[in-house]
Design an enzyme around this catalytic site. Structure first.
Site, PDB file in Angstrom:
ATOM      1  N   HIS A   1      17.287   5.393  -6.412  1.00  0.00           N
ATOM      2  CA  HIS A   1      16.793   5.745  -7.750  1.00  0.00           C
ATOM      3  C   HIS A   1      15.915   6.981  -7.657  1.00  0.00           C
ATOM      4  O   HIS A   1      15.082   7.080  -6.753  1.00  0.00           O
ATOM      5  CB  HIS A   1      15.987   4.586  -8.366  1.00  0.00           C
ATOM      6  CG  HIS A   1      16.848   3.493  -8.924  1.00  0.00           C
ATOM      7  ND1 HIS A   1      16.378   2.554  -9.805  1.00  0.00           N
ATOM      8  CD2 HIS A   1      18.159   3.205  -8.729  1.00  0.00           C
ATOM      9  CE1 HIS A   1      17.354   1.721 -10.140  1.00  0.00           C
ATOM     10  NE2 HIS A   1      18.449   2.093  -9.482  1.00  0.00           N
TER      11      HIS A   1
ATOM     12  N   TYR B   1       9.472   0.300 -17.099  1.00  0.00           N
ATOM     13  CA  TYR B   1       8.145  -0.325 -17.176  1.00  0.00           C
ATOM     14  C   TYR B   1       7.667  -0.140 -18.613  1.00  0.00           C
ATOM     15  O   TYR B   1       7.493   0.979 -19.074  1.00  0.00           O
ATOM     16  CB  TYR B   1       7.149   0.349 -16.235  1.00  0.00           C
ATOM     17  CG  TYR B   1       7.332   0.008 -14.773  1.00  0.00           C
ATOM     18  CD1 TYR B   1       8.371   0.552 -14.029  1.00  0.00           C
ATOM     19  CD2 TYR B   1       6.467  -0.874 -14.129  1.00  0.00           C
ATOM     20  CE1 TYR B   1       8.541   0.241 -12.673  1.00  0.00           C
ATOM     21  CE2 TYR B   1       6.625  -1.192 -12.782  1.00  0.00           C
ATOM     22  CZ  TYR B   1       7.666  -0.630 -12.075  1.00  0.00           C
ATOM     23  OH  TYR B   1       7.836  -0.949 -10.743  1.00  0.00           O
TER      24      TYR B   1
ATOM     25  N   LYS C   1       4.608  -2.667  -4.258  1.00  0.00           N
ATOM     26  CA  LYS C   1       4.035  -2.286  -2.958  1.00  0.00           C
ATOM     27  C   LYS C   1       4.004  -3.404  -1.919  1.00  0.00           C
ATOM     28  O   LYS C   1       3.831  -3.124  -0.730  1.00  0.00           O
ATOM     29  CB  LYS C   1       2.602  -1.775  -3.171  1.00  0.00           C
ATOM     30  CG  LYS C   1       2.535  -0.431  -3.842  1.00  0.00           C
ATOM     31  CD  LYS C   1       3.197   0.636  -2.992  1.00  0.00           C
ATOM     32  CE  LYS C   1       3.601   1.836  -3.811  1.00  0.00           C
ATOM     33  NZ  LYS C   1       4.579   2.670  -3.131  1.00  0.00           N
TER      34      LYS C   1
ATOM     35  N   TYR D   1       4.116   5.848  -6.178  1.00  0.00           N
ATOM     36  CA  TYR D   1       5.204   4.866  -6.319  1.00  0.00           C
ATOM     37  C   TYR D   1       6.260   5.080  -5.236  1.00  0.00           C
ATOM     38  O   TYR D   1       6.679   4.126  -4.565  1.00  0.00           O
ATOM     39  CB  TYR D   1       5.839   4.973  -7.713  1.00  0.00           C
ATOM     40  CG  TYR D   1       6.708   3.799  -8.087  1.00  0.00           C
ATOM     41  CD1 TYR D   1       7.957   3.608  -7.489  1.00  0.00           C
ATOM     42  CD2 TYR D   1       6.308   2.861  -9.026  1.00  0.00           C
ATOM     43  CE1 TYR D   1       8.764   2.530  -7.800  1.00  0.00           C
ATOM     44  CE2 TYR D   1       7.113   1.770  -9.359  1.00  0.00           C
ATOM     45  CZ  TYR D   1       8.330   1.618  -8.736  1.00  0.00           C
ATOM     46  OH  TYR D   1       9.128   0.534  -9.056  1.00  0.00           O
TER      47      TYR D   1
HETATM   48  P1  FAS Z   1       5.737 -13.474   3.737  1.00  0.00           P
HETATM   49  O1  FAS Z   1       4.913 -14.400   2.874  1.00  0.00           O
HETATM   50  O2  FAS Z   1       7.015 -12.921   3.221  1.00  0.00           O
HETATM   51  O3  FAS Z   1       6.092 -14.212   5.109  1.00  0.00           O
HETATM   52  C1  FAS Z   1       5.137 -15.022   5.760  1.00  0.00           C
HETATM   53  C2  FAS Z   1       5.889 -16.115   6.498  1.00  0.00           C
HETATM   54  O4  FAS Z   1       4.940 -16.878   7.253  1.00  0.00           O
HETATM   55  C3  FAS Z   1       6.585 -17.074   5.547  1.00  0.00           C
HETATM   56  O5  FAS Z   1       7.947 -17.197   5.886  1.00  0.00           O
HETATM   57  C4  FAS Z   1       5.822 -18.375   5.735  1.00  0.00           C
HETATM   58  O6  FAS Z   1       6.649 -19.513   5.623  1.00  0.00           O
HETATM   59  C5  FAS Z   1       5.304 -18.221   7.157  1.00  0.00           C
HETATM   60  N1  FAS Z   1       4.142 -19.056   7.437  1.00  0.00           N
HETATM   61  C6  FAS Z   1       3.115 -19.376   6.609  1.00  0.00           C
HETATM   62  N2  FAS Z   1       2.256 -20.217   7.228  1.00  0.00           N
HETATM   63  C7  FAS Z   1       2.748 -20.429   8.481  1.00  0.00           C
HETATM   64  C8  FAS Z   1       2.320 -21.209   9.595  1.00  0.00           C
HETATM   65  N3  FAS Z   1       1.214 -21.960   9.538  1.00  0.00           N
HETATM   66  N4  FAS Z   1       3.077 -21.199  10.727  1.00  0.00           N
HETATM   67  C9  FAS Z   1       4.193 -20.439  10.802  1.00  0.00           C
HETATM   68  N5  FAS Z   1       4.674 -19.689   9.764  1.00  0.00           N
HETATM   69  C10 FAS Z   1       3.936 -19.699   8.629  1.00  0.00           C
HETATM   70  N6  FAS Z   1       6.396  -7.827  -3.696  1.00  0.00           N
HETATM   71  C11 FAS Z   1       6.949  -6.817  -4.373  1.00  0.00           C
HETATM   72  O7  FAS Z   1       6.819  -5.666  -3.952  1.00  0.00           O
HETATM   73  N7  FAS Z   1       7.655  -7.043  -5.531  1.00  0.00           N
HETATM   74  C12 FAS Z   1       7.850  -8.316  -6.034  1.00  0.00           C
HETATM   75  O8  FAS Z   1       8.459  -8.500  -7.068  1.00  0.00           O
HETATM   76  C13 FAS Z   1       7.291  -9.402  -5.333  1.00  0.00           C
HETATM   77  N8  FAS Z   1       7.490 -10.684  -5.771  1.00  0.00           N
HETATM   78  C14 FAS Z   1       6.890 -11.718  -5.088  1.00  0.00           C
HETATM   79  C15 FAS Z   1       7.052 -13.067  -5.504  1.00  0.00           C
HETATM   80  C16 FAS Z   1       6.413 -14.121  -4.814  1.00  0.00           C
HETATM   81  C17 FAS Z   1       6.586 -15.547  -5.311  1.00  0.00           C
HETATM   82  C18 FAS Z   1       5.613 -13.848  -3.685  1.00  0.00           C
HETATM   83  C19 FAS Z   1       4.883 -14.955  -2.947  1.00  0.00           C
HETATM   84  C20 FAS Z   1       5.466 -12.531  -3.248  1.00  0.00           C
HETATM   85  C21 FAS Z   1       6.115 -11.462  -3.937  1.00  0.00           C
HETATM   86  N9  FAS Z   1       6.002 -10.141  -3.502  1.00  0.00           N
HETATM   87  C22 FAS Z   1       6.565  -9.104  -4.170  1.00  0.00           C
HETATM   88  C23 FAS Z   1       5.278  -9.823  -2.319  1.00  0.00           C
HETATM   89  C24 FAS Z   1       6.163 -10.130  -1.149  1.00  0.00           C
HETATM   90  O9  FAS Z   1       7.346  -9.380  -1.213  1.00  0.00           O
HETATM   91  C25 FAS Z   1       5.353  -9.856   0.089  1.00  0.00           C
HETATM   92  O10 FAS Z   1       4.659  -8.629  -0.001  1.00  0.00           O
HETATM   93  C26 FAS Z   1       6.191  -9.860   1.357  1.00  0.00           C
HETATM   94  O11 FAS Z   1       6.920 -11.051   1.404  1.00  0.00           O
HETATM   95  C27 FAS Z   1       5.224  -9.724   2.527  1.00  0.00           C
HETATM   96  O12 FAS Z   1       5.899 -10.057   3.677  1.00  0.00           O
HETATM   97  P2  FAS Z   1       5.129 -10.881   4.831  1.00  0.00           P
HETATM   98  O13 FAS Z   1       3.807 -10.240   5.066  1.00  0.00           O
HETATM   99  O14 FAS Z   1       6.112 -11.037   5.904  1.00  0.00           O
HETATM  100  O15 FAS Z   1       4.759 -12.302   4.170  1.00  0.00           O
HETATM  101  C1  PHB Z   2      11.753  -6.317  -8.555  1.00  0.00           C
HETATM  102  O1  PHB Z   2      12.865  -5.770  -8.683  1.00  0.00           O
HETATM  103  O2  PHB Z   2      11.614  -7.504  -8.185  1.00  0.00           O
HETATM  104  C2  PHB Z   2      10.519  -5.497  -8.832  1.00  0.00           C
HETATM  105  C3  PHB Z   2      10.634  -4.134  -9.057  1.00  0.00           C
HETATM  106  C4  PHB Z   2       9.487  -3.392  -9.314  1.00  0.00           C
HETATM  107  C5  PHB Z   2       8.256  -4.022  -9.345  1.00  0.00           C
HETATM  108  C6  PHB Z   2       8.142  -5.399  -9.102  1.00  0.00           C
HETATM  109  C7  PHB Z   2       9.288  -6.144  -8.847  1.00  0.00           C
HETATM  110  O3  PHB Z   2       7.134  -3.298  -9.603  1.00  0.00           O
END
Ligand code: FAS
Ligand code: PHB
Length: 384
Positions: free
Chosen positions: A72, A194, A291, A377
């Site tokens: 994009h 947005y 982010k 961004y």
């Molecule tokens: P993660 O949370 O992905 O991974 C951590 C891992 O550690 C998990 O698999 C967990 O099960 C494991 N863990 C936890 N406790 C443990 C233990 N005691 N022992 C062993 N393992 C354990 N970011 C965006 O940019 N856009 C979005 O739209 C967006 N939507 C999101 C929606 C949700 C519901 C959540 C929770 C986050 C969202 N995020 C989004 C942010 C997300 O993408 C995170 O930034 C990304 O997963 C970060 O990756 P990790 O740091 O690997 O953490």
């Molecule tokens: C998504 O595609 O999940 C998405 C994209 C942009 C954002 C947040 C989530 O700022």
């Protein structure tokens, strides 16, 4: 058991760190509390910034990304009666890619198994020592993993953040959440929209040419089941400008509905002795700036270089500066995510609304304003 780096968490941070360490000749073992299926099925981020795509491509993880993902040039900013395209490519020469986190996770899992990497899923009772991690494996056996370094990649609910003694914790909780849906319908836009609206923020994103990903600002604590599909589509249409200049939002069957709370959280330092934090284990950003996943990737890019230098050549310079180096980008992305969030989300205060609309008009029409958004961004170079 013995390894050089014990990695807690098999999300994108943990698996990418394992991949990068292996390429640098450093062994690691990944411990994950959930099953492989559960981790792989979580619907999360959708946008990869320029530096993330460059990094993943440079380490052999770019082919599915570049064939399934979509590049994009920028995004649209929308408010009632207006829609403006902010073209990151023309303003900064950097783009973003739409490629879901679930796809990134698949690529990382495939790379790990190709490398014969040791990942223990469904573990429990993880206890972090100075140079070991104790855990119970999926068969119920209590194990001890001796190691030189522990990488806490266990997200916002894992144990590693609590193993940092007397940390400084910065937290801001927003009074609203995002109701997110996945729908089996082609996106009604070529790039993300947005939208500011007096009813609340809306975002039109996507996952592919046939799957749309959309979000609505809702009050914090909203139960997703309290929103019917029709109500969701009606509100998305109103907020995204359906009918404005002939543009139409096409609804379709909703296949997933969830509510994501909004908060900013940073914990410092990101390192204590042999324990190094990366990704959501150290920081959480509201998703408005796209982010979260990109910050995890940037942390791990820095951490892998630091650990390879420390373990392979005994040079601790990068390891000693890791926390400060990582936090520069963490605070830049935390500020940008807060800035996008407070610019786009309705607070109910008419004074706020005028400030937000004025800021949107400035960002959309001033090259300086648009470049500021574009630079943040599309993302700054890793290690900036
Ligand atoms: P993660 O949370 O992905 O991974 C951590 C891992 O550690 C998990 O698999 C967990 O099960 C494991 N863990 C936890 N406790 C443990 C233990 N005691 N022992 C062993 N393992 C354990 N970011 C965006 O940019 N856009 C979005 O739209 C967006 N939507 C999101 C929606 C949700 C519901 C959540 C929770 C986050 C969202 N995020 C989004 C942010 C997300 O993408 C995170 O930034 C990304 O997963 C970060 O990756 P990790 O740091 O690997 O953490
Ligand atoms: C998504 O595609 O999940 C998405 C994209 C942009 C954002 C947040 C989530 O700022």
């Amino acid at each position: 058991m013995r390894t050089q780096v014990a990695i807690i968490g098999a999300g994108p941070a943990g698996l990418l760190l394992s991949h990068l360490l292996a390429r640098g000749g450093v062994s690691s073992v990944v411990l994950e509390t959930r099953s492989e299926e559960y981790v792989g099925a979580r619907i999360r981020a959708g946008i990869l910034e320029h530096s993330s795509v460059e990094l993943l491509t440079s380490v052999g993880l770019g082919s599915r990304l570049r064939s399934l993902g979509e590049q994009h040039r920028g995004i649209y900013l929308q408010w009632p009666g207006s829609r403006h395209h902010v073209d990151f490519m023309s303003l900064t020469g950097r783009s973003v890619w739409v490629y879901g986190q679930t796809e990134v996770q698949k690529d990382l899992v495939a790379a790990r198994s190709a490398d014969g990497q040791e990942i223990h899923y469904s573990v429990s009772g993880v206890v972090i020592g100075d140079d070991f991690v104790k855990f119970t494996d999926s068969s119920g056996s209590v194990r001890q993993l001796d190691c030189d370094v522990i990488a806490g990649c266990d997200g916002s609910f894992g144990p590693s953040r609590h193993a940092i003694p007397s940390p400084q914790v910065y937290e801001k909780v927003y009074p609203y959440s995002w109701l997110g849906i996945l729908a089996d319908v082609a996106p009604s836009t070529d790039e993300l929209i947005y939208a500011w609206h007096p009813n609340g923020f809306a975002l039109h994103s996507m996952r592919s040419a046939t799957v749309s990903r959309l979000y609505l600002q809702v009050p914090a604590g909203t139960d997703p089941s309290s929103w019917s599909d029709d109500r969701i589509w009606d509100e998305l249409a109103a907020r995204l400008g359906h009918g404005q200049n002939g543009w139409k939002l096409t609804p379709g069957p909703i296949t997933d509905k969830s509510v994501l709370p909004m908060r900013s959280h940073v914990q410092t330092p990101m390192r204590h002795r042999n324990l190094f934090l990366a990704g959501d284990a150290a920081h959480i950003v509201p998703p408005t700036g796209a982010k979260g996943l990109n910050l995890a990737i940037a942390d791990v890019a820095l951490l892998s270089r630091a650990l390879i230098a420390r373990i392979v050549s005994g040079d601790t310079t990068l390891a000693d500066s890791y926390s400060d180096d990582a936090l520069r980008r963490v605070w830049r992305c935390t500020h940008f995510s807060w800035w996008m969030t407070t610019m786009m989300h309705a607070s109910g205060d008419p004074f706020d609304a005028q400030l937000q609309l004025s800021q949107l008009r400035w960002v959309a029409t001033s090259e300086a304003g648009a470049t500021g958004l574009a630079e943040n961004y599309a993302g700054l170079p890793i290690g900036f």
